[in-house]
Write a protein that holds these residues in place. Sequence first.
Motif, PDB file in Angstrom:
ATOM      1  N   PRO A 104       1.094  -1.065   0.444  1.00  0.00           N
ATOM      2  CA  PRO A 104       0.269   0.339  -0.131  1.00  0.00           C
ATOM      3  C   PRO A 104       1.145   1.462  -0.010  1.00  0.00           C
ATOM      4  N   ASP A 105       1.691   1.400   1.068  1.00  0.00           N
ATOM      5  CA  ASP A 105       3.261   2.239   0.533  1.00  0.00           C
ATOM      6  C   ASP A 105       4.431   1.729   0.572  1.00  0.00           C
ATOM      7  N   VAL A 106       5.009   2.422  -0.537  1.00  0.00           N
ATOM      8  CA  VAL A 106       6.208   2.198  -1.101  1.00  0.00           C
ATOM      9  C   VAL A 106       7.490   2.312   0.084  1.00  0.00           C
ATOM     10  N   LYS A 107       6.879   3.666   0.709  1.00  0.00           N
ATOM     11  CA  LYS A 107       7.838   4.165   1.718  1.00  0.00           C
ATOM     12  C   LYS A 107       8.153   3.397   3.192  1.00  0.00           C
ATOM     13  N   ALA A 108       7.428   2.701   3.173  1.00  0.00           N
ATOM     14  CA  ALA A 108       6.888   1.699   4.124  1.00  0.00           C
ATOM     15  C   ALA A 108       7.523   0.228   4.113  1.00  0.00           C
ATOM     16  N   GLN A 109       8.532  -0.150   3.099  1.00  0.00           N
ATOM     17  CA  GLN A 109       9.083  -1.559   3.068  1.00  0.00           C
ATOM     18  C   GLN A 109      10.696  -1.415   2.297  1.00  0.00           C
ATOM     19  N   ASP A 110      11.081  -2.134   3.579  1.00  0.00           N
ATOM     20  CA  ASP A 110      12.394  -1.844   3.259  1.00  0.00           C
ATOM     21  C   ASP A 110      13.218  -2.462   1.818  1.00  0.00           C
ATOM     22  N   ASN A 111      12.705  -3.486   1.682  1.00  0.00           N
ATOM     23  CA  ASN A 111      13.437  -3.720   0.442  1.00  0.00           C
ATOM     24  C   ASN A 111      12.926  -3.854  -0.998  1.00  0.00           C
ATOM     25  N   TYR A 112      12.120  -1.689  -0.620  1.00  0.00           N
ATOM     26  CA  TYR A 112      12.375  -2.222  -2.039  1.00  0.00           C
ATOM     27  C   TYR A 112      12.919  -1.030  -3.290  1.00  0.00           C
ATOM     28  N   ILE A 113      12.737  -1.500  -4.479  1.00  0.00           N
ATOM     29  CA  ILE A 113      13.315  -1.005  -5.333  1.00  0.00           C
ATOM     30  C   ILE A 113      12.348   0.587  -5.873  1.00  0.00           C
ATOM     31  N   ALA A 114      13.171   1.391  -5.768  1.00  0.00           N
ATOM     32  CA  ALA A 114      12.437   2.196  -6.143  1.00  0.00           C
ATOM     33  C   ALA A 114      12.554   2.819  -7.789  1.00  0.00           C
ATOM     34  N   CYS A 115      11.422   2.468  -8.820  1.00  0.00           N
ATOM     35  CA  CYS A 115      11.103   3.228 -10.252  1.00  0.00           C
ATOM     36  C   CYS A 115      11.305   4.531 -10.457  1.00  0.00           C
ATOM     37  N   SER A 116      10.553   4.712  -9.350  1.00  0.00           N
ATOM     38  CA  SER A 116      10.361   6.742  -9.449  1.00  0.00           C
ATOM     39  C   SER A 116       9.225   6.693  -8.847  1.00  0.00           C
ATOM     40  N   PHE A 117       9.761   8.130  -8.618  1.00  0.00           N
ATOM     41  CA  PHE A 117       9.814   9.417  -7.574  1.00  0.00           C
ATOM     42  C   PHE A 117       8.078   9.238  -7.190  1.00  0.00           C
ATOM     43  N   THR A 118       7.479   8.700  -8.512  1.00  0.00           N
ATOM     44  CA  THR A 118       5.944   9.128  -8.281  1.00  0.00           C
ATOM     45  C   THR A 118       4.871   8.005  -7.917  1.00  0.00           C
ATOM     46  N   VAL A 119       5.893   6.728  -7.573  1.00  0.00           N
ATOM     47  CA  VAL A 119       5.242   5.384  -7.250  1.00  0.00           C
ATOM     48  C   VAL A 119       5.228   5.726  -5.962  1.00  0.00           C
ATOM     49  N   LYS A 120       3.430   5.368  -5.353  1.00  0.00           N
ATOM     50  CA  LYS A 120       3.347   5.826  -4.064  1.00  0.00           C
ATOM     51  C   LYS A 120       2.805   3.730  -3.599  1.00  0.00           C
ATOM     52  N   ALA A 121       2.317   3.189  -4.962  1.00  0.00           N
ATOM     53  CA  ALA A 121       1.716   1.877  -4.526  1.00  0.00           C
ATOM     54  C   ALA A 121       2.460   0.191  -4.582  1.00  0.00           C
ATOM     55  N   GLU A 122       2.028  -0.183  -4.890  1.00  0.00           N
ATOM     56  CA  GLU A 122       2.684  -1.374  -6.266  1.00  0.00           C
ATOM     57  C   GLU A 122       1.798  -3.460  -5.696  1.00  0.00           C
ATOM     58  N   ILE A 123       1.964  -3.868  -6.773  1.00  0.00           N
ATOM     59  CA  ILE A 123       1.117  -5.321  -6.383  1.00  0.00           C
ATOM     60  C   ILE A 123       2.208  -5.939  -7.388  1.00  0.00           C
ATOM     61  N   VAL A 124       2.143  -6.749  -6.693  1.00  0.00           N
ATOM     62  CA  VAL A 124       2.875  -8.180  -7.878  1.00  0.00           C
ATOM     63  C   VAL A 124       2.070  -9.472  -7.557  1.00  0.00           C
ATOM     64  N   VAL A 125       1.620 -10.155  -8.433  1.00  0.00           N
ATOM     65  CA  VAL A 125       1.246 -11.512  -9.028  1.00  0.00           C
ATOM     66  C   VAL A 125       2.038 -12.345  -9.294  1.00  0.00           C
ATOM     67  N   PRO A 126       2.413 -13.644  -8.910  1.00  0.00           N
ATOM     68  CA  PRO A 126       2.898 -14.744  -9.866  1.00  0.00           C
ATOM     69  C   PRO A 126       2.283 -15.191 -10.997  1.00  0.00           C
ATOM     70  N   LEU A 127       3.292 -15.884 -11.862  1.00  0.00           N
ATOM     71  CA  LEU A 127       2.294 -16.606 -12.327  1.00  0.00           C
ATOM     72  C   LEU A 127       2.967 -17.767 -12.874  1.00  0.00           C
ATOM     73  N   PHE A 128       1.964 -18.666 -12.710  1.00  0.00           N
ATOM     74  CA  PHE A 128       2.646 -20.436 -12.289  1.00  0.00           C
ATOM     75  C   PHE A 128       2.205 -20.582 -14.445  1.00  0.00           C
TER      76      PHE A 128
END
Length: 149
Positions: free
Chosen positions: A87-111
């Motif tokens: 919900p908040d990328v700034k709260a994630q220690d292991n976050y790789i910033a792609c852009s300073f504008t990004v605030k949230a991210e969702i990743v879903v694995p593909l099987f």
Amino acid sequence: MFDTLRPKVLAIINSEADTTERLQRICDLLRENIGHYDWVGFYFKNGDKPELKLGPYAGEPTDHTIIPFGKGICGQVAKSNQNFVVPDVKAQDNYIACSFTVKAEIVVPLFVNGENVGQIDIDSNTADPFTEADERFLEFVNAEVAKIL
């Protein structure tokens, strides 16, 4: 919104275009039709290497074309095999910033046949926009994509 996009995803999957083109069309479709999807891309396992390689995407170019397993949100999903909603990328220690504008991210694995071969990654410039409906929709997208890989 997701209900109207499902048949469009199916039409792309069932089209005659090559796999890369179909994946690109899915990225474009999602980015253009879902307001809080500012960057949409697929990452895939890079052969036998413990890393992900960027596939088709829609949005601003990224320097993150190779992501080692365990690094960032995508790299963590490659190891955990679990959806990861941030919900908040700034709260994630292991976050790789792609852009300073990004605030949230969702990743879903593909099987494919039970093996985690990649993932769909969505960045949002809106804080905390992702719901369970986003997760279910992206799981649907990946299940359909798996059929053409």
